[in-house]
Design an enzyme around this catalytic site. Structure first.
Site, mmCIF file in Angstrom:
data_model
loop_
_atom_site.group_PDB
_atom_site.id
_atom_site.type_symbol
_atom_site.label_atom_id
_atom_site.label_comp_id
_atom_site.label_asym_id
_atom_site.label_seq_id
_atom_site.Cartn_x
_atom_site.Cartn_y
_atom_site.Cartn_z
ATOM 1 N N ARG A 135 52.117 14.109 112.130
ATOM 2 C CA ARG A 135 51.438 14.344 110.364
ATOM 3 C C ARG A 135 52.247 14.807 110.015
ATOM 4 N NH1 ARG A 135 45.619 15.199 109.327
ATOM 5 N NH2 ARG A 135 45.646 13.287 109.490
ATOM 6 N N HIS A 179 47.682 5.285 108.671
ATOM 7 C CA HIS A 179 47.112 6.295 109.137
ATOM 8 C C HIS A 179 46.998 5.588 110.275
ATOM 9 C CE1 HIS A 179 45.357 9.578 110.742
ATOM 10 N NE2 HIS A 179 44.378 9.861 109.738
ATOM 11 N N GLN A 210 43.615 6.095 112.806
ATOM 12 C CA GLN A 210 42.480 6.850 111.863
ATOM 13 C C GLN A 210 41.311 4.762 111.653
ATOM 14 O OE1 GLN A 210 40.836 9.164 110.924
ATOM 15 N NE2 GLN A 210 38.566 7.422 110.705
ATOM 16 N N ASP A 263 37.706 6.905 100.260
ATOM 17 C CA ASP A 263 38.317 8.296 100.955
ATOM 18 C C ASP A 263 38.382 9.033 99.696
ATOM 19 O OD1 ASP A 263 40.467 10.193 102.101
ATOM 20 O OD2 ASP A 263 41.772 8.545 102.659
ATOM 21 N N CYS A 307 36.860 8.484 106.246
ATOM 22 C CA CYS A 307 37.651 8.796 107.402
ATOM 23 C C CYS A 307 37.443 10.446 107.203
ATOM 24 C CB CYS A 307 39.285 8.504 106.783
ATOM 25 S SG CYS A 307 40.003 9.572 105.326
ATOM 26 N N ARG A 351 37.628 8.872 117.033
ATOM 27 C CA ARG A 351 39.315 9.128 117.071
ATOM 28 C C ARG A 351 40.031 9.776 119.088
ATOM 29 N NH1 ARG A 351 41.568 11.192 112.386
ATOM 30 N NH2 ARG A 351 43.110 11.458 113.881
HETATM 31 N N1 NVA Z 1 43.938 9.540 102.068
HETATM 32 C C1 NVA Z 1 43.666 11.409 102.631
HETATM 33 C C2 NVA Z 1 43.652 10.823 104.119
HETATM 34 C C3 NVA Z 1 42.997 12.757 105.322
HETATM 35 C C4 NVA Z 1 42.555 11.717 106.601
HETATM 36 C C5 NVA Z 1 45.026 12.197 102.724
HETATM 37 O O1 NVA Z 1 45.972 11.623 102.787
HETATM 38 O O2 NVA Z 1 44.393 13.554 102.205
HETATM 39 N N1 CP Z 2 39.985 11.656 109.068
HETATM 40 C C1 CP Z 2 41.360 12.160 109.463
HETATM 41 O O1 CP Z 2 42.259 12.302 109.874
HETATM 42 O O2 CP Z 2 40.906 13.517 109.668
HETATM 43 P P1 CP Z 2 41.801 15.920 109.501
HETATM 44 O O3 CP Z 2 42.624 15.364 107.937
HETATM 45 O O4 CP Z 2 40.669 16.088 109.956
HETATM 46 O O5 CP Z 2 42.867 14.721 110.435
#
Ligand code: NVA
Ligand code: CP
Length: 306
Positions: free
Chosen positions: A103, A130, A133, A222, A262, A290
């Site tokens: 990540r 992502h 997800q 989101d 998400c 997930r």
């Molecule tokens: N768009 C959000 C998704 C988190 C799971 C982010 O990148 O922070």
């Molecule tokens: N939806 C998701 O990826 O959550 P986290 O940021 O908590 O991993």
């Protein structure tokens, strides 16, 4: 040749179906308490440059449930954070691990990692995508609606990593995708153009959420400011104020439309508390999935599939 899971784009429908079928089986084992130690002696590294609740826990617990080991690697704690190159890191950890999840910020980092790693690499979220997800989201839709095919998904809000991954998914499966984003906050242009051209059903970008939710079976949103955009939070709250998923918006949608997010969510911003905590919301089941879907993805990758 080793396989990675970096994006949904380019995936065959049969490969996607295999993830869905295996997720279903693994979820069933999980619910029935049937032991499934398919990854005994195998290890997953998890590199995190950003925070996480769901991704970290679901990957870590998933490996444990399959008899394997997951190692949490925060960039701060490994030499990557002190300037060791992605290339060296990827080559070295490939000698210890069987699979790695990353990540991070730029998609280029994940792509470079995958290029130099000799083990499967999983994209655990970048600024651009992502895919884990969305795979879990599609599994959830299949559970709730019977199929992901022929349905309409409305995505309301920022044209971010989630929106981009939804578009990619629409090039694999025949569902209609209706996006509503304020001007200037569109999904990635190349992904959107390609998605419109290569959609198995249809990808459309609207400027009002009311247009997008009409006929939708799934309403998805989101956060307005993603990780790394915290300084824009205030400006975005103003720009996105007409893109909130609330009861008023739902009046334009089908009565049986389900609500997805998400998570993490900001109640009172992109979604109201009554909607996300209401009877149509499936966000907690979505988060649970997930676990099952990522277990399926790891298992398939380690068998050389996807
Ligand atoms: N768009 C959000 C998704 C988190 C799971 C982010 O990148 O922070
Ligand atoms: N939806 C998701 O990826 O959550 P986290 O940021 O908590 O991993």
């Amino acid at each position: 040749m080793k396989k990675d899971f970096l994006t949904l784009y380019g995936m065959q429908k049969s490969e996607f179906d295999e993830i869905m079928n295996r997720s279903e089986r693994l979820k069933l084992f999980n619910k029935k308490g049937i032991e499934h130690l398919s990854l005994k002696g195998r290890s997953l590294g998890m590199i995190f440059d950003k925070s996480s609740t769901r991704t970290r826990i679901s990957f870590e617990v998933g490996m444990h449930q399959m008899g394997g080991l997951a190692i949490f690697l925060s960039r701060r704690d490994i030499q990557l954070g002190r300037g060791e190159t992605v290339r060296d890191t990827a080559r070295v950890i490939s000698r210890y691990l069987d699979c790695v999840m990353i990540r991070t910020f730029g998609q280029d980092i994940v792509d470079e990692f995958a290029e130099y790693a000799s083990i499967p690499v999983i994209n655990g979220l970048t600024d651009l995508l992502h895919p884990c997800q969305i795979a879990a989201d599609l599994f959830t839709i299949k559970e709730k609606k019977g199929s992901c095919e022929g349905i309409t998904v409305a995505y309301i809000g920022d044209g971010n990593n989630m929106a981009n991954s939804w578009i990619n998914a629409a090039t694999v499966l025949p569902f209609r995708l209706a996006l509503a984003c304020p001007e200037g906050y569109d999904p990635d242009k190349a992904i959107l153009d390609r998605g419109i051209k290569e959609a198995k059903a249809e990808v459309t970008l609207f400027r009002t959420p009311e247009e997008a939710v009409r006929n939708a079976d799934v309403i998805y949103t989101d956060v307005w400011a993603s990780m790394g955009q915290e300084s824009e939070q205030e400006d975005r709250a103003k720009i996105f104020r007409h893109f909130q998923v609330n009861e008023k918006l739902l009046q334009h949608a089908k009565r049986d439309a389900i609500i997805m997010h998400c998570l993490p969510a900001h109640r009172g911003e992109e979604i109201t508390a009554d909607v996300i905590d209401g009877p149509r919301s499936v966000v907690i089941d979505e988060a649970e999935n997930r676990l099952h879907v990522q277990k399926a993805i790891i298992e398939i990758l380690l068998e050389g599939g996807i």
